[in-house]
Motif scaffolding. Structure first.
Motif, PDB file in Angstrom:
ATOM      1  N   UNK A 148      -0.843  17.062  12.149  1.00  0.00           N
ATOM      2  CA  UNK A 148       0.127  16.154  11.513  1.00  0.00           C
ATOM      3  C   UNK A 148      -0.504  15.450  10.303  1.00  0.00           C
ATOM      4  N   UNK A 149      -1.210  14.341  10.532  1.00  0.00           N
ATOM      5  CA  UNK A 149      -1.729  13.538   9.414  1.00  0.00           C
ATOM      6  C   UNK A 149      -3.083  14.025   8.890  1.00  0.00           C
ATOM      7  N   UNK A 150      -3.883  14.602   9.759  1.00  0.00           N
ATOM      8  CA  UNK A 150      -5.203  15.072   9.340  1.00  0.00           C
ATOM      9  C   UNK A 150      -6.196  13.966   9.055  1.00  0.00           C
ATOM     10  N   UNK A 151      -5.999  12.785   9.651  1.00  0.00           N
ATOM     11  CA  UNK A 151      -6.919  11.671   9.424  1.00  0.00           C
ATOM     12  C   UNK A 151      -8.241  11.850  10.176  1.00  0.00           C
ATOM     13  N   UNK A 152      -8.183  12.560  11.302  1.00  0.00           N
ATOM     14  CA  UNK A 152      -9.381  12.788  12.118  1.00  0.00           C
ATOM     15  C   UNK A 152      -9.550  14.273  12.355  1.00  0.00           C
ATOM     16  N   UNK A 153     -10.764  14.762  12.143  1.00  0.00           N
ATOM     17  CA  UNK A 153     -11.047  16.178  12.356  1.00  0.00           C
ATOM     18  C   UNK A 153     -11.821  16.382  13.654  1.00  0.00           C
ATOM     19  N   UNK A 154     -11.631  17.543  14.235  1.00  0.00           N
ATOM     20  CA  UNK A 154     -12.321  17.893  15.474  1.00  0.00           C
ATOM     21  C   UNK A 154     -13.745  18.344  15.135  1.00  0.00           C
ATOM     22  N   UNK A 155     -14.706  17.444  15.264  1.00  0.00           N
ATOM     23  CA  UNK A 155     -16.104  17.747  14.950  1.00  0.00           C
ATOM     24  C   UNK A 155     -16.911  17.890  16.230  1.00  0.00           C
ATOM     25  N   UNK A 156     -18.100  18.458  16.110  1.00  0.00           N
ATOM     26  CA  UNK A 156     -18.962  18.657  17.273  1.00  0.00           C
ATOM     27  C   UNK A 156     -19.400  17.321  17.868  1.00  0.00           C
ATOM     28  N   UNK A 157     -19.690  16.352  17.013  1.00  0.00           N
ATOM     29  CA  UNK A 157     -20.130  15.034  17.500  1.00  0.00           C
ATOM     30  C   UNK A 157     -18.997  14.346  18.251  1.00  0.00           C
ATOM     31  N   UNK A 158     -17.775  14.460  17.725  1.00  0.00           N
ATOM     32  CA  UNK A 158     -16.623  13.861  18.393  1.00  0.00           C
ATOM     33  C   UNK A 158     -16.399  14.526  19.750  1.00  0.00           C
ATOM     34  N   UNK A 159     -16.616  15.827  19.817  1.00  0.00           N
ATOM     35  CA  UNK A 159     -16.484  16.558  21.082  1.00  0.00           C
ATOM     36  C   UNK A 159     -17.505  16.070  22.107  1.00  0.00           C
ATOM     37  N   UNK A 160     -18.717  15.735  21.647  1.00  0.00           N
ATOM     38  CA  UNK A 160     -19.751  15.225  22.553  1.00  0.00           C
ATOM     39  C   UNK A 160     -19.371  13.836  23.076  1.00  0.00           C
ATOM     40  N   UNK A 161     -18.837  12.999  22.190  1.00  0.00           N
ATOM     41  CA  UNK A 161     -18.355  11.681  22.618  1.00  0.00           C
ATOM     42  C   UNK A 161     -17.250  11.838  23.664  1.00  0.00           C
ATOM     43  N   UNK A 162     -16.367  12.793  23.415  1.00  0.00           N
ATOM     44  CA  UNK A 162     -15.269  13.060  24.338  1.00  0.00           C
ATOM     45  C   UNK A 162     -15.794  13.522  25.700  1.00  0.00           C
ATOM     46  N   UNK A 163     -16.814  14.387  25.678  1.00  0.00           N
ATOM     47  CA  UNK A 163     -17.410  14.877  26.919  1.00  0.00           C
ATOM     48  C   UNK A 163     -18.013  13.728  27.728  1.00  0.00           C
ATOM     49  N   UNK A 164     -18.681  12.816  27.047  1.00  0.00           N
ATOM     50  CA  UNK A 164     -19.233  11.636  27.732  1.00  0.00           C
ATOM     51  C   UNK A 164     -18.097  10.813  28.325  1.00  0.00           C
ATOM     52  N   UNK A 165     -16.990  10.718  27.581  1.00  0.00           N
ATOM     53  CA  UNK A 165     -15.849   9.933  28.044  1.00  0.00           C
ATOM     54  C   UNK A 165     -15.262  10.453  29.346  1.00  0.00           C
ATOM     55  N   UNK A 166     -15.048  11.773  29.452  1.00  0.00           N
ATOM     56  CA  UNK A 166     -14.460  12.334  30.671  1.00  0.00           C
ATOM     57  C   UNK A 166     -15.448  12.260  31.830  1.00  0.00           C
ATOM     58  N   UNK A 167     -16.732  12.405  31.545  1.00  0.00           N
ATOM     59  CA  UNK A 167     -17.756  12.279  32.595  1.00  0.00           C
ATOM     60  C   UNK A 167     -17.762  10.860  33.158  1.00  0.00           C
ATOM     61  N   UNK A 168     -17.712   9.862  32.278  1.00  0.00           N
ATOM     62  CA  UNK A 168     -17.716   8.470  32.731  1.00  0.00           C
ATOM     63  C   UNK A 168     -16.426   8.127  33.473  1.00  0.00           C
ATOM     64  N   UNK A 169     -15.314   8.702  33.033  1.00  0.00           N
ATOM     65  CA  UNK A 169     -14.035   8.453  33.704  1.00  0.00           C
ATOM     66  C   UNK A 169     -14.086   8.933  35.148  1.00  0.00           C
ATOM     67  N   UNK A 170     -14.609  10.125  35.370  1.00  0.00           N
ATOM     68  CA  UNK A 170     -14.700  10.655  36.730  1.00  0.00           C
ATOM     69  C   UNK A 170     -15.793   9.952  37.536  1.00  0.00           C
ATOM     70  N   UNK A 171     -16.818   9.468  36.872  1.00  0.00           N
ATOM     71  CA  UNK A 171     -17.862   8.678  37.536  1.00  0.00           C
ATOM     72  C   UNK A 171     -17.258   7.386  38.097  1.00  0.00           C
ATOM     73  N   UNK A 172     -16.424   6.748  37.298  1.00  0.00           N
ATOM     74  CA  UNK A 172     -15.739   5.533  37.740  1.00  0.00           C
ATOM     75  C   UNK A 172     -14.833   5.832  38.938  1.00  0.00           C
ATOM     76  N   UNK A 173     -14.135   6.968  38.885  1.00  0.00           N
ATOM     77  CA  UNK A 173     -13.281   7.364  40.015  1.00  0.00           C
ATOM     78  C   UNK A 173     -14.107   7.521  41.282  1.00  0.00           C
ATOM     79  N   UNK A 174     -15.303   8.079  41.157  1.00  0.00           N
ATOM     80  CA  UNK A 174     -16.200   8.207  42.304  1.00  0.00           C
ATOM     81  C   UNK A 174     -16.637   6.859  42.841  1.00  0.00           C
ATOM     82  N   UNK A 175     -16.928   5.929  41.942  1.00  0.00           N
ATOM     83  CA  UNK A 175     -17.335   4.579  42.355  1.00  0.00           C
ATOM     84  C   UNK A 175     -16.227   3.880  43.138  1.00  0.00           C
ATOM     85  N   UNK A 176     -14.981   4.201  42.796  1.00  0.00           N
ATOM     86  CA  UNK A 176     -13.836   3.551  43.447  1.00  0.00           C
ATOM     87  C   UNK A 176     -13.383   4.268  44.720  1.00  0.00           C
ATOM     88  N   UNK A 177     -14.019   5.372  45.049  1.00  0.00           N
ATOM     89  CA  UNK A 177     -13.625   6.145  46.228  1.00  0.00           C
ATOM     90  C   UNK A 177     -14.101   5.485  47.517  1.00  0.00           C
TER      91      UNK A 177
END
Length: 383
Positions: A42-71
């Motif tokens: 759509x707007x093209x304001x943000x591009x899919x870069x390798x560094x952004x993908x790594x940040x995203x990977x950390x994000x999903x890992x931490x999200x599931x880590x939090x889910x484990x803490x709450x189990x």
């Protein structure tokens, strides 16, 4: 540019999440959709870069880590049967109907089986956030969903390895099974014996924030080893969270890791899903995308819901559980990439599958909101 892109993502995701909540939907839906708007489609304001993908990977890992803490471990044990029913129900129905869909599309037998396995995958990282927002994560339904996701990951990857051993892929079934057995056995043993000891020793160091640092070390090592052995990294992160949830450090770690995660990494993960969407050249396959999307949504919803119903849940809860299993997420994308590499998926079909995965991810939060809201209203009226 990275710094500016992160700023744009954080501003846009927070505003979009707030608007989504005001419209009666989980905030994660707004974050997914704003990613599409910000991205190249759509707007093209943000591009899919390798560094952004790594940040995203950390994000999903931490999200599931939090889910484990709450189990709740006790609740997790009680829902073992239900998780098994949901996990297998959510595999069998998509696998069978996906296979027949492949045959209708004139794929050969191996390609059709692969398509069925691809549709059987599940990623509950999006569902976890929706469950948290609806205060359902610690319920029997929430625990069942998390347990079913673990079962789904193990069974689908093992079935994939079995298929590849027949299709000429260099995947050795015995090695794959052995790796997974070693990972889960090791993860449980380390979580039981070494994790509490490591937290105690590391937290006694005379430097700042040793408790949260030790927890993140455990989380990332578990995620790495899970991915190395062919299990999804998010499953490793979840198990790490469960291991820490039974220690005295649980509450301190939960508060700090939640602050770190939701201030930067988790918003980037949600938004980046939309940013990576690529819609160019798909118009000629629009009917195929629509049909496969409907098939992907209904087969997982119905299959997992039937499993939940057989395990004793009411229909509203069963449909809520089924809807939470609909998102295919990064697990399906990984399997699709394997299929492309081994010629079990054509380049054209791969592009179609990427869009289908995105569709399943976007529809999951509102579906969960609908069914869990009905469930809550039913319970209220019964009371």
């Amino acid at each position: 540019m990275l710094i500016l892109q992160i700023a744009i993502i954080l501003i846009a995701s927070k505003i979009a999440g707030s608007l989504s909540v005001r419209l009666g939907q989980p905030s994660v839906l707004g974050k997914l959709l704003i990613g599409i708007v910000l991205g190249p489609s759509v707007l093209g304001l943000v591009k899919d870069t390798e560094i952004l993908a790594e940040f995203s990977q950390i994000g999903v890992i931490l999200l599931m880590f939090i889910a484990g803490l709450e189990t709740d471990i006790d609740e997790f044990k009680r829902t073992g049967k239900a998780s098994t029913f949901v996990g297998f129900g959510g595999i069998i129905v998509p696998l069978v109907l996906g296979y027949f869909a492949g045959m209708i599309l004139h794929l050969n037998m191996m390609e059709s089986i692969f398509l069925g396995l691809l549709l059987s995958a599940t990623s509950v990282s999006i569902s976890v956030q929706a469950l948290k927002e609806m205060n359902q994560l610690k319920t029997q339904e929430g625990t069942t969903i998390l347990g079913a996701a673990v079962i789904d990951d193990i069974v689908v990857v093992l079935a994939l390895a079995f298929l590849m051993s027949f299709s000429g892929g260099d995947v050795h079934l015995t090695t794959v099974i052995l790796k997974k057995v070693l990972f889960f056995a090791g993860a449980i043993l380390v979580g039981w014996k070494l994790v509490p000891w490591f937290l105690q020793k590391f937290s006694s160091l005379k430097i700042s924030e040793t408790v949260i640092s030790s927890a993140l070390i455990i989380c990332f090592i578990y995620a790495y080893l899970a991915e190395y052995t062919g299990v999804a990294a998010i499953i490793g992160a979840y198990i790490a969270g469960v291991a820490i949830s039974v220690t005295k450090f649980k509450h301190d770690i939960f508060e700090k890791v939640e602050t770190i995660s939701y201030s930067i990494f988790v918003p980037i993960f949600f938004t980046s899903i939309g940013i990576t969407a690529e819609f160019s050249g798909i118009t000629k396959n629009i009917m195929l995308i629509v049909c496969l999307s409907i098939l992907a949504i209904l087969t997982k919803l119905v299959g997992a819901a039937i499993g939940a119903k057989l395990a004793g849940f009411g229909w509203n809860s069963s449909l809520g559980i089924g809807s939470a299993m609909v998102s295919r997420g990064e697990v399906a994308l990984i399997i699709a990439a394997i299929g492309l590499e081994t010629k079990l998926l054509s380049q054209e079909m791969f592009a179609v599958i990427v869009v289908v995965v995105l569709v399943t991810t976007i529809v999951t939060p509102p579906m969960m909101k609908l069914f869990f809201k009905r469930n809550t209203e039913t319970e209220t009226n019964a009371a």
